[in-house]
Enzyme design. Structure first.
Site, PDB file in Angstrom:
ATOM      1  N   HIS A   1     -36.244  -6.119  35.079  1.00  0.00           N
ATOM      2  CA  HIS A   1     -34.856  -6.318  34.650  1.00  0.00           C
ATOM      3  C   HIS A   1     -34.489  -5.598  33.363  1.00  0.00           C
ATOM      4  O   HIS A   1     -33.359  -5.668  32.914  1.00  0.00           O
ATOM      5  CB  HIS A   1     -34.587  -7.809  34.431  1.00  0.00           C
ATOM      6  CG  HIS A   1     -35.224  -8.337  33.177  1.00  0.00           C
ATOM      7  ND1 HIS A   1     -36.551  -8.657  33.086  1.00  0.00           N
ATOM      8  CD2 HIS A   1     -34.709  -8.581  31.943  1.00  0.00           C
ATOM      9  CE1 HIS A   1     -36.827  -9.068  31.879  1.00  0.00           C
ATOM     10  NE2 HIS A   1     -35.738  -9.029  31.150  1.00  0.00           N
TER      11      HIS A   1
HETATM   12  C1  UD1 Z   1     -31.305 -10.369  28.089  1.00  0.00           C
HETATM   13  C2  UD1 Z   1     -32.065  -9.865  26.889  1.00  0.00           C
HETATM   14  C3  UD1 Z   1     -33.465  -9.430  27.306  1.00  0.00           C
HETATM   15  C4  UD1 Z   1     -34.178 -10.537  28.028  1.00  0.00           C
HETATM   16  C5  UD1 Z   1     -33.326 -11.066  29.178  1.00  0.00           C
HETATM   17  C6  UD1 Z   1     -33.979 -12.286  29.746  1.00  0.00           C
HETATM   18  C7  UD1 Z   1     -30.727  -8.780  25.130  1.00  0.00           C
HETATM   19  C8  UD1 Z   1     -30.364  -7.483  24.520  1.00  0.00           C
HETATM   20  N1  UD1 Z   1     -31.422  -8.710  26.284  1.00  0.00           N
HETATM   21  O1  UD1 Z   1     -31.177  -9.287  29.001  1.00  0.00           O
HETATM   22  O2  UD1 Z   1     -34.214  -9.091  26.166  1.00  0.00           O
HETATM   23  O3  UD1 Z   1     -35.386 -10.033  28.538  1.00  0.00           O
HETATM   24  O4  UD1 Z   1     -32.025 -11.439  28.676  1.00  0.00           O
HETATM   25  O5  UD1 Z   1     -33.677 -12.477  31.070  1.00  0.00           O
HETATM   26  O6  UD1 Z   1     -30.413  -9.816  24.599  1.00  0.00           O
HETATM   27  N2  UD1 Z   1     -25.694 -11.601  34.064  1.00  0.00           N
HETATM   28  C9  UD1 Z   1     -25.321 -12.511  35.005  1.00  0.00           C
HETATM   29  N3  UD1 Z   1     -25.472 -13.838  34.713  1.00  0.00           N
HETATM   30  C10 UD1 Z   1     -25.962 -14.282  33.545  1.00  0.00           C
HETATM   31  C11 UD1 Z   1     -26.339 -13.337  32.580  1.00  0.00           C
HETATM   32  C12 UD1 Z   1     -26.209 -11.998  32.859  1.00  0.00           C
HETATM   33  O7  UD1 Z   1     -24.849 -12.172  36.089  1.00  0.00           O
HETATM   34  O8  UD1 Z   1     -26.085 -15.491  33.373  1.00  0.00           O
HETATM   35  C13 UD1 Z   1     -25.570 -10.149  34.370  1.00  0.00           C
HETATM   36  C14 UD1 Z   1     -24.273  -9.540  33.872  1.00  0.00           C
HETATM   37  O9  UD1 Z   1     -23.897  -8.577  34.795  1.00  0.00           O
HETATM   38  C15 UD1 Z   1     -24.691  -8.880  32.575  1.00  0.00           C
HETATM   39  C16 UD1 Z   1     -26.118  -8.452  32.860  1.00  0.00           C
HETATM   40  O10 UD1 Z   1     -26.640  -9.461  33.718  1.00  0.00           O
HETATM   41  O11 UD1 Z   1     -23.875  -7.798  32.245  1.00  0.00           O
HETATM   42  C17 UD1 Z   1     -26.993  -8.335  31.624  1.00  0.00           C
HETATM   43  O12 UD1 Z   1     -26.953  -9.550  30.852  1.00  0.00           O
HETATM   44  P1  UD1 Z   1     -27.321  -9.530  29.284  1.00  0.00           P
HETATM   45  O13 UD1 Z   1     -27.268 -10.895  28.736  1.00  0.00           O
HETATM   46  O14 UD1 Z   1     -26.522  -8.481  28.608  1.00  0.00           O
HETATM   47  O15 UD1 Z   1     -28.775  -8.969  29.237  1.00  0.00           O
HETATM   48  P2  UD1 Z   1     -30.062  -9.306  30.119  1.00  0.00           P
HETATM   49  O16 UD1 Z   1     -30.357  -8.124  30.972  1.00  0.00           O
HETATM   50  O17 UD1 Z   1     -29.906 -10.629  30.758  1.00  0.00           O
HETATM   51  N1  UDP Z   2     -38.867 -16.660  35.261  1.00  0.00           N
HETATM   52  C1  UDP Z   2     -38.316 -17.684  36.011  1.00  0.00           C
HETATM   53  N2  UDP Z   2     -37.755 -17.360  37.219  1.00  0.00           N
HETATM   54  C2  UDP Z   2     -37.717 -16.089  37.689  1.00  0.00           C
HETATM   55  C3  UDP Z   2     -38.282 -15.054  36.899  1.00  0.00           C
HETATM   56  C4  UDP Z   2     -38.843 -15.372  35.677  1.00  0.00           C
HETATM   57  O1  UDP Z   2     -38.342 -18.843  35.619  1.00  0.00           O
HETATM   58  O2  UDP Z   2     -37.175 -15.879  38.785  1.00  0.00           O
HETATM   59  C5  UDP Z   2     -39.422 -16.995  33.930  1.00  0.00           C
HETATM   60  C6  UDP Z   2     -40.846 -16.591  33.716  1.00  0.00           C
HETATM   61  O3  UDP Z   2     -41.705 -17.612  34.126  1.00  0.00           O
HETATM   62  C7  UDP Z   2     -40.911 -16.365  32.199  1.00  0.00           C
HETATM   63  C8  UDP Z   2     -39.491 -16.043  31.815  1.00  0.00           C
HETATM   64  O4  UDP Z   2     -38.690 -16.295  32.961  1.00  0.00           O
HETATM   65  O5  UDP Z   2     -41.276 -17.565  31.524  1.00  0.00           O
HETATM   66  C9  UDP Z   2     -39.372 -14.609  31.405  1.00  0.00           C
HETATM   67  O6  UDP Z   2     -38.030 -14.293  31.215  1.00  0.00           O
HETATM   68  P1  UDP Z   2     -37.445 -12.845  31.386  1.00  0.00           P
HETATM   69  O7  UDP Z   2     -38.366 -12.014  32.166  1.00  0.00           O
HETATM   70  O8  UDP Z   2     -36.055 -13.011  31.870  1.00  0.00           O
HETATM   71  O9  UDP Z   2     -37.336 -12.348  29.861  1.00  0.00           O
HETATM   72  P2  UDP Z   2     -38.355 -11.665  28.848  1.00  0.00           P
HETATM   73  O10 UDP Z   2     -39.551 -12.526  28.728  1.00  0.00           O
HETATM   74  O11 UDP Z   2     -38.650 -10.299  29.368  1.00  0.00           O
HETATM   75  O12 UDP Z   2     -37.552 -11.583  27.611  1.00  0.00           O
END
Ligand code: UD1
Ligand code: UDP
Length: 358
Positions: free
Chosen positions: A205
């Protein structure tokens, strides 16, 4: 001491849960502020429900947006709440925009900042998370480093020794607290017709991987090669960012089982029974290591180098051939490493330190 726990995304909810549980147990003076960075049910509420966490007192509902927009809205919203509630300290976890924005709001109000999972570095400033980590650490008064290596990094950046506490990573607490519950509950393997040790799990992601069509396509091609080479199914719970990009870029991985993101208990079932995990997630690299499942990291660097050193993880980048080669290497290794992430008591240690007991 009044504590504001501030969180906003899936990994923050999961990794802050042990601290919240500890504060609940001790009837601590605290409240939870949710920034609303994550808001979809399966990235947000499902974790509060399945982990039985108390509702957040505030939700800023900032939602998605550009980095500046999201970060700016969080700073403004957090500042207002902090001015009303006047906590002594805020606690943030990890490296998201929610973390940096909250730290900035607090430090300017002269409210102390505690950073859980301090001292991680990928040394890649193209990653938004790297900027967030560095700046948050340099705003913080309490730096809860998960490992000795993280502590050494912070000392190297001139952070005073008396601000740094090596606590272990709260993900170990979260796994220990939930793995048994996960094993007793409904099994997602049955629902997906999977057999333990006979499938691979993928999560992917990161902005730098999925926002670039060429790179995303190359990683998917590598995963296809792995599935074909080992004749095993690949399960990929797709983060909404990746789902959106797949559709925009017209990428349709046909050989994998694509599912919606799952709750933490289901992910523990999936992860702990997998033959191999392939991921670009920070938290999942740690979990694989703790669960003794080999991991291939779909990135060029990692802020979790301990996993590479002990042999639980390997960096594959985005080249299809290298992804296949790294999968072969990891499947040939013994899973006998010892996790460097602590003993599962990090949450208690963090609260002890805040209460002046350590
Ligand atoms: C964010 C964090 C990343 C983390 C991830 C965990 C930052 C810069 N990035 O990335 O470090 O690993 O969360 O999962 O803070 N969206 C939805 N529903 C939601 C949230 C997001 O549909 O509840 C979609 C939207 O299209 C949005 C995109 O995901 O534009 C990205 O969401 P965003 O919060 O900007 O960053 P993540 O990729 O989730
Ligand atoms: N995770 C979850 N469901 C999923 C994928 C990941 O609960 O479908 C959990 C996973 O166990 C881990 C956390 O999400 O604890 C990691 O989050 P993510 O990969 O979104 O963010 P990052 O750690 O890269 O910031």
């Amino acid at each position: 001491m009044r504590i504001a726990i501030i969180l906003g995304t899936r990994p923050e909810i999961i990794k802050m849960a042990p601290v919240i549980r500890e504060l609940e147990k001790r009837q601590g003076n605290y409240f939870v502020l949710h920034t609303g960075q994550h808001y979809s049910y399966n990235l947000d509420k499902v974790f509060f429900e399945r982990l039985k966490l108390p509702q957040a007192k505030y939700n800023l509902e900032v939602g998605s947006g550009s980095h500046a927009e999201q970060t700016g809205k969080i700073i403004i919203g957090v500042e207002k709440v902090l001015q009303e509630e006047t906590p002594d300290i805020i606690l943030v976890e990890g490296d998201t925009n929610s973390v940096l924005a909250s730290a900035l709001a607090a430090v300017k109000l002269h409210i102390k900042v505690g950073h859980v999972e301090a001292g991680l570095r990928s040394y890649d400033k193209q990653m938004p998370e790297e900027i967030n980590r560095i700046l948050t650490d340099h705003c913080a008064d309490y730096l809860f480093a998960p490992t000795e290596k993280a502590r050494t990094i912070l000392l190297g950046e001139g952070i005073p020794e008396d601000k740094i506490f090596v606590t272990g990573n709260t993900i170990v607490d979260a796994i220990y607290q939930n793995l048994e519950i996960a094993r007793q509950g409904e099994n997602i393997l049955d629902a997906l017709s999977l057999k333990p040790q006979e499938y691979f799990v993928v999560t992917l992601h990161r902005q730098e991987n999925v926002d670039n069509r060429t790179r995303f396509a190359s990683i998917l091609e590598g995963l296809d090669k792995v599935a074909a080479d080992f004749h095993l199914p690949v399960v990929y719970p797709v983060h909404p960012r990746s789902r959106k990009r797949m559709s925009e870029f017209n990428l349709e991985p046909r050989n994998f089982t694509l599912i919606d993101p799952v709750d933490f208990l289901s992910f523990l079932q999936l992860g702990s029974n997998a033959r191999l995990i392939l991921t670009d997630s920070g938290g999942v690299q740690e979990e694989a290591c703790i669960l003794s499942v080999p991991c291939v990291t779909l990135r060029d660097n990692t802020e979790r180098p301990e996993t590479i050193e002990i042999g639980s993880n390997i960096l594959a980048g985005a080249s299809p051939d290298r992804i296949l080669e790294c999968s072969r290497v990891m499947l040939g290794r013994e899973n006998d490493w010892e996790s460097p992430f602590g003993d599962g008591k990090a949450g208690g240690r963090i609260v002890d330190i805040l209460e002046g007991k350590r």
